[in-house]
Design a protein around this motif. Structure first.
Motif, PDB file in Angstrom:
ATOM      1  N   LEU A 109      14.878  12.551  47.052  1.00  0.00           N
ATOM      2  CA  LEU A 109      15.889  11.949  47.214  1.00  0.00           C
ATOM      3  C   LEU A 109      15.832  11.044  48.518  1.00  0.00           C
ATOM      4  O   LEU A 109      15.308  11.455  49.731  1.00  0.00           O
ATOM      5  CB  LEU A 109      17.105  12.956  47.534  1.00  0.00           C
ATOM      6  CG  LEU A 109      18.698  12.228  47.755  1.00  0.00           C
ATOM      7  CD1 LEU A 109      19.026  11.632  46.424  1.00  0.00           C
ATOM      8  CD2 LEU A 109      19.449  13.361  48.208  1.00  0.00           C
ATOM      9  N   TYR A 110      15.949   9.658  48.494  1.00  0.00           N
ATOM     10  CA  TYR A 110      15.569   8.648  49.379  1.00  0.00           C
ATOM     11  C   TYR A 110      16.627   8.098  49.875  1.00  0.00           C
ATOM     12  O   TYR A 110      17.663   8.059  49.440  1.00  0.00           O
ATOM     13  CB  TYR A 110      14.586   7.727  48.697  1.00  0.00           C
ATOM     14  CG  TYR A 110      13.328   8.272  48.193  1.00  0.00           C
ATOM     15  CD1 TYR A 110      12.171   8.705  49.180  1.00  0.00           C
ATOM     16  CD2 TYR A 110      13.215   8.990  46.764  1.00  0.00           C
ATOM     17  CE1 TYR A 110      11.080   9.215  48.739  1.00  0.00           C
ATOM     18  CE2 TYR A 110      12.140   9.481  46.422  1.00  0.00           C
ATOM     19  CZ  TYR A 110      11.164   9.887  47.261  1.00  0.00           C
ATOM     20  OH  TYR A 110       9.818  10.319  46.915  1.00  0.00           O
ATOM     21  N   ARG A 111      16.558   7.654  51.286  1.00  0.00           N
ATOM     22  CA  ARG A 111      17.540   6.628  51.803  1.00  0.00           C
ATOM     23  C   ARG A 111      17.229   5.186  51.444  1.00  0.00           C
ATOM     24  O   ARG A 111      16.051   5.045  51.112  1.00  0.00           O
ATOM     25  CB  ARG A 111      17.597   6.795  53.506  1.00  0.00           C
ATOM     26  CG  ARG A 111      16.206   6.321  54.071  1.00  0.00           C
ATOM     27  CD  ARG A 111      16.180   6.363  55.593  1.00  0.00           C
ATOM     28  NE  ARG A 111      17.169   5.056  55.796  1.00  0.00           N
ATOM     29  CZ  ARG A 111      17.987   4.985  57.036  1.00  0.00           C
ATOM     30  NH1 ARG A 111      18.024   5.815  57.781  1.00  0.00           N
ATOM     31  NH2 ARG A 111      18.652   3.734  57.066  1.00  0.00           N
ATOM     32  N   LEU A 112      18.210   4.454  51.454  1.00  0.00           N
ATOM     33  CA  LEU A 112      18.131   3.046  51.181  1.00  0.00           C
ATOM     34  C   LEU A 112      17.161   2.591  52.399  1.00  0.00           C
ATOM     35  O   LEU A 112      17.490   2.677  53.420  1.00  0.00           O
ATOM     36  CB  LEU A 112      19.284   2.367  51.107  1.00  0.00           C
ATOM     37  CG  LEU A 112      20.390   2.648  50.122  1.00  0.00           C
ATOM     38  CD1 LEU A 112      21.767   1.963  50.332  1.00  0.00           C
ATOM     39  CD2 LEU A 112      19.865   2.020  48.814  1.00  0.00           C
ATOM     40  N   PRO A 113      16.051   1.850  52.046  1.00  0.00           N
ATOM     41  CA  PRO A 113      15.074   1.476  52.962  1.00  0.00           C
ATOM     42  C   PRO A 113      15.499   0.177  54.009  1.00  0.00           C
ATOM     43  O   PRO A 113      14.730  -0.524  54.229  1.00  0.00           O
ATOM     44  CB  PRO A 113      13.714   0.958  52.067  1.00  0.00           C
ATOM     45  CG  PRO A 113      14.572   0.491  50.855  1.00  0.00           C
ATOM     46  CD  PRO A 113      15.794   1.192  50.721  1.00  0.00           C
ATOM     47  N   PHE A 114      16.740   0.165  54.400  1.00  0.00           N
ATOM     48  CA  PHE A 114      17.033  -0.855  55.459  1.00  0.00           C
ATOM     49  C   PHE A 114      17.588  -0.009  56.662  1.00  0.00           C
ATOM     50  O   PHE A 114      17.922   1.221  56.723  1.00  0.00           O
ATOM     51  CB  PHE A 114      18.292  -1.645  54.884  1.00  0.00           C
ATOM     52  CG  PHE A 114      17.776  -2.683  53.886  1.00  0.00           C
ATOM     53  CD1 PHE A 114      17.647  -3.938  54.278  1.00  0.00           C
ATOM     54  CD2 PHE A 114      17.366  -2.480  52.668  1.00  0.00           C
ATOM     55  CE1 PHE A 114      17.055  -5.065  53.634  1.00  0.00           C
ATOM     56  CE2 PHE A 114      16.871  -3.098  51.640  1.00  0.00           C
ATOM     57  CZ  PHE A 114      16.720  -4.466  52.293  1.00  0.00           C
ATOM     58  N   ALA A 115      17.360  -0.570  57.926  1.00  0.00           N
ATOM     59  CA  ALA A 115      18.267   0.261  59.060  1.00  0.00           C
ATOM     60  C   ALA A 115      19.531   0.341  58.955  1.00  0.00           C
ATOM     61  O   ALA A 115      20.335  -0.162  58.304  1.00  0.00           O
ATOM     62  CB  ALA A 115      18.077  -0.950  60.337  1.00  0.00           C
ATOM     63  N   ASP A 116      19.875   1.571  59.660  1.00  0.00           N
ATOM     64  CA  ASP A 116      21.285   2.146  59.529  1.00  0.00           C
ATOM     65  C   ASP A 116      22.498   1.117  59.630  1.00  0.00           C
ATOM     66  O   ASP A 116      22.148   0.283  60.540  1.00  0.00           O
ATOM     67  CB  ASP A 116      21.528   3.346  60.666  1.00  0.00           C
ATOM     68  CG  ASP A 116      20.541   4.423  60.165  1.00  0.00           C
ATOM     69  OD1 ASP A 116      20.130   4.429  59.331  1.00  0.00           O
ATOM     70  OD2 ASP A 116      20.523   5.444  61.205  1.00  0.00           O
ATOM     71  N   GLY A 117      23.307   0.874  58.989  1.00  0.00           N
ATOM     72  CA  GLY A 117      24.478   0.151  58.829  1.00  0.00           C
ATOM     73  C   GLY A 117      24.412  -1.033  58.118  1.00  0.00           C
ATOM     74  O   GLY A 117      25.254  -1.931  58.235  1.00  0.00           O
ATOM     75  N   THR A 118      23.188  -1.448  57.772  1.00  0.00           N
ATOM     76  CA  THR A 118      22.737  -2.571  56.931  1.00  0.00           C
ATOM     77  C   THR A 118      23.685  -2.678  55.533  1.00  0.00           C
ATOM     78  O   THR A 118      23.547  -1.622  54.976  1.00  0.00           O
ATOM     79  CB  THR A 118      21.656  -2.931  56.784  1.00  0.00           C
ATOM     80  OG1 THR A 118      20.848  -2.945  57.897  1.00  0.00           O
ATOM     81  CG2 THR A 118      21.082  -4.207  56.089  1.00  0.00           C
ATOM     82  N   GLU A 119      24.319  -3.497  55.367  1.00  0.00           N
ATOM     83  CA  GLU A 119      25.027  -3.848  53.834  1.00  0.00           C
ATOM     84  C   GLU A 119      23.803  -4.226  52.984  1.00  0.00           C
ATOM     85  O   GLU A 119      23.191  -5.081  53.395  1.00  0.00           O
ATOM     86  CB  GLU A 119      26.078  -4.719  53.828  1.00  0.00           C
ATOM     87  CG  GLU A 119      26.832  -4.782  52.555  1.00  0.00           C
ATOM     88  CD  GLU A 119      27.998  -5.724  52.468  1.00  0.00           C
ATOM     89  OE1 GLU A 119      28.483  -5.847  51.425  1.00  0.00           O
ATOM     90  OE2 GLU A 119      28.194  -6.442  53.324  1.00  0.00           O
ATOM     91  N   VAL A 120      23.563  -3.572  51.923  1.00  0.00           N
ATOM     92  CA  VAL A 120      22.632  -3.732  50.760  1.00  0.00           C
ATOM     93  C   VAL A 120      23.020  -4.125  49.497  1.00  0.00           C
ATOM     94  O   VAL A 120      24.055  -3.409  48.879  1.00  0.00           O
ATOM     95  CB  VAL A 120      21.832  -2.334  50.899  1.00  0.00           C
ATOM     96  CG1 VAL A 120      20.611  -2.698  49.581  1.00  0.00           C
ATOM     97  CG2 VAL A 120      21.065  -2.303  52.166  1.00  0.00           C
ATOM     98  N   SER A 121      22.770  -5.176  48.895  1.00  0.00           N
ATOM     99  CA  SER A 121      23.154  -5.565  47.791  1.00  0.00           C
ATOM    100  C   SER A 121      21.825  -5.195  46.695  1.00  0.00           C
ATOM    101  O   SER A 121      20.822  -5.206  47.341  1.00  0.00           O
ATOM    102  CB  SER A 121      23.753  -6.877  47.521  1.00  0.00           C
ATOM    103  OG  SER A 121      22.796  -8.037  47.909  1.00  0.00           O
ATOM    104  N   VAL A 122      22.541  -5.192  45.260  1.00  0.00           N
ATOM    105  CA  VAL A 122      21.399  -4.884  44.340  1.00  0.00           C
ATOM    106  C   VAL A 122      21.063  -5.941  43.545  1.00  0.00           C
ATOM    107  O   VAL A 122      21.951  -6.360  42.556  1.00  0.00           O
ATOM    108  CB  VAL A 122      21.701  -3.510  43.729  1.00  0.00           C
ATOM    109  CG1 VAL A 122      20.646  -3.175  42.577  1.00  0.00           C
ATOM    110  CG2 VAL A 122      21.642  -2.370  44.397  1.00  0.00           C
ATOM    111  N   PHE A 123      20.049  -6.546  43.668  1.00  0.00           N
ATOM    112  CA  PHE A 123      19.751  -7.835  42.760  1.00  0.00           C
ATOM    113  C   PHE A 123      19.303  -7.407  41.451  1.00  0.00           C
ATOM    114  O   PHE A 123      19.534  -7.867  40.445  1.00  0.00           O
ATOM    115  CB  PHE A 123      18.647  -8.740  43.366  1.00  0.00           C
ATOM    116  CG  PHE A 123      18.230 -10.088  42.663  1.00  0.00           C
ATOM    117  CD1 PHE A 123      18.937 -10.797  42.699  1.00  0.00           C
ATOM    118  CD2 PHE A 123      17.262  -9.939  41.682  1.00  0.00           C
ATOM    119  CE1 PHE A 123      18.750 -12.217  42.038  1.00  0.00           C
ATOM    120  CE2 PHE A 123      16.996 -11.092  41.242  1.00  0.00           C
ATOM    121  CZ  PHE A 123      17.827 -12.076  41.112  1.00  0.00           C
ATOM    122  N   ASP A 124      18.423  -6.587  41.365  1.00  0.00           N
ATOM    123  CA  ASP A 124      18.013  -5.762  40.182  1.00  0.00           C
ATOM    124  C   ASP A 124      17.953  -4.056  40.457  1.00  0.00           C
ATOM    125  O   ASP A 124      17.268  -3.854  41.346  1.00  0.00           O
ATOM    126  CB  ASP A 124      16.647  -6.341  39.447  1.00  0.00           C
ATOM    127  CG  ASP A 124      16.965  -7.096  38.737  1.00  0.00           C
ATOM    128  OD1 ASP A 124      17.722  -7.296  37.797  1.00  0.00           O
ATOM    129  OD2 ASP A 124      16.001  -8.258  38.648  1.00  0.00           O
TER     130      ASP A 124
END
Length: 209
Positions: A30-45
């Motif tokens: 189980l992995y964390r989203l690979p961006f710094a804490d608090g970053t909003e992340v959108s999914v392109f694919d």
């Protein structure tokens, strides 16, 4: 900048749910989203819409005017680094793109790939080298548009024990995507990201999962 590509071998194991043909198991980790804490992340694919299937393309928001820091998705060991390229080559087949990348091996036998990061940001700014151990959430480089548009290409895989990746950083023995695993993420409903959805990058255990 001169290109640098280095690799360290390791023995690995396997992992287990399916998306579409070819059926790809879910990651055991189980992995964390690979961006710094608090970053909003959108999914392109997402894993099902990505071509070829299995990987995910993640974008830090806002897309312009802010440098997004990429972090390790879990504790691991640096297995390969390539961060000497700077050319944007969007439109070419992936196999023809010269891509900056980082591979990390994790104690569960899976590896994670972070692709298209900024020139020199892994070996220079992050100061990483093959054999280094990193912690989940540790800075590993910057999002960039090397080879493609601004995003981070993220994969989970179980490479073959000998000769795991080729000189371009692609998995060996993966012709039928048999080495791929659909990434499971903490702090994401259902643990699987959806195309065009938005999430907030946080450490595992820092929010309800």
């Amino acid at each position: 900048m001169k290109s640098v590509f280095v690799l360290m071998g390791a023995a690995l194991a396997s992992g287990a749910i399916a998306t579409e043909a070819p059926a790809i198991p879910a990651s055991s980790g189980l992995y964390r989203l690979p961006f710094a804490d608090g970053t909003e992340v959108s999914v392109f694919d997402a894993a099902a819409s990505h071509r070829p299937v299995g990987a995910v393309d993640l974008v830090g928001e806002p897309r312009e005017g802010k440098l997004h820091r990429i972090v390790a998705a879990a504790d691991g060991t640096v297995m390969a680094i390539q961060d000497g390229y700077s050319e944007q080559q969007s439109g070419r087949a992936a196999s023809e793109c010269r891509n900056n990348l980082l591979w990390l091996a994790h104690p569960n036998g899976e590896w994670t790939l972070y692709g298209h990061m900024a020139t020199g940001s892994t070996s220079g700014k992050a100061g990483l080298k093959v054999g280094d151990h990193v912690r989940a959430g540790q800075y590993v480089g910057d999002e960039a548009a090397v080879a493609m548009l601004d995003h981070v290409h993220f994969e989970v895989a179980v490479p073959q024990a000998s000769d795991p990746i080729d000189k371009g950083g692609f998995l060996n023995g993966n012709e039928e995507r048999q080495r791929m695993r659909v990434p499971r993420f903490c702090n994401v409903p259902g643990q699987t990201v959806r195309k065009d959805a938005h999430y907030t990058a946080l450490a595992c255990g820092s929010a309800s999962e």
